[in-house]
Design a protein around this motif. Structure first.
Motif: not given
Length: 204
Positions: A172-194
């Motif tokens: 959902t986040i990835h789709s919204i990022h592209h649809e809204r043409q956002l600049t996105t910063f994500m903090v994560s501890h999950d290497a797979r998702l990153v």
């Protein structure tokens, strides 16, 4: 630095417009502090933070900038309030509506559009605290989108979710990022998702 404790030193992080950037590192490495600096909640005692062409150190009041930055944290305080989903998402419009003003039809249109994009429009009249963890994160995401941000900051948005819910919220986040043409910063501890979703990764 927080008090007398240095948290970040020698950090240089950059995101191009519409880029999805992730920040990873051990607990205590300063990931959340970095997001707070990006949002203007904290100010660096040295160096510069530039967002949307503005050097944040030159402004006493950053409310004008925060209207353009949506934030999704690990757990939103609104999730514990006895309010309905529509009301929780409407909170994202507060910066646009202004003090002592009632929301208008345009505000509700933005709220319902944000809920549609986040996939929670069917939950509009449900109480937020009765939803699952993944659904609550979508409410937080919709609230940030209702703000109509140019920049989206995500502080470990999948931390308390099971693996299926993690994948769903990230899609959902990835789709919204592209649809809204956002600049996105994500903090994560999950290497797979990153690895799967990021254009660029910084390791603290």
């Amino acid at each position: 630095r927080l008090g007398n404790v240095p948290v970040l030193r020698g950090i240089s992080v950059e995101a191009a417009p519409c880029e999805f950037v992730s920040i990873v590192g051990a607990n205590g490495a300063g990931k959340t502090t970095l997001l707070k600096i990006a949002n203007g909640t904290l100010r660096p005692d040295q160096g510069k933070m530039i967002a949307l062409g503005h050097d944040l150190g030159q402004y006493r009041n950053l409310n004008f900038l925060r209207k353009s930055i949506g934030v999704v944290s690990q757990k939103s305080p609104a999730n514990r309030l006895p309010i309905r989903v529509e009301e929780a998402v409407l909170m994202g419009r507060s910066g646009k509506i202004g003090m002592m003003r009632r929301p208008g039809s345009q505000d509700y249109d933005k709220v319902h559009d944000a809920m549609r994009v986040a996939g929670i429009e069917a939950f509009a009249k449900k109480l937020v605290h009765e939803l699952s963890g993944g659904e609550q994160q979508k409410v937080a995401l919709a609230r940030a989108l209702a703000q109509e941000p140019l920049i989206l900051l995500l502080d470990e948005p999948t931390t308390y979710l099971d693996q299926a819910s993690q994948s769903e919220i990230m899609e959902t986040i990835h789709s919204i990022h592209h649809e809204r043409q956002l600049t996105t910063f994500m903090v994560s501890h999950d290497a797979r998702l990153v690895e799967q979703y990021s254009d660029k990764v910084y390791l603290l």
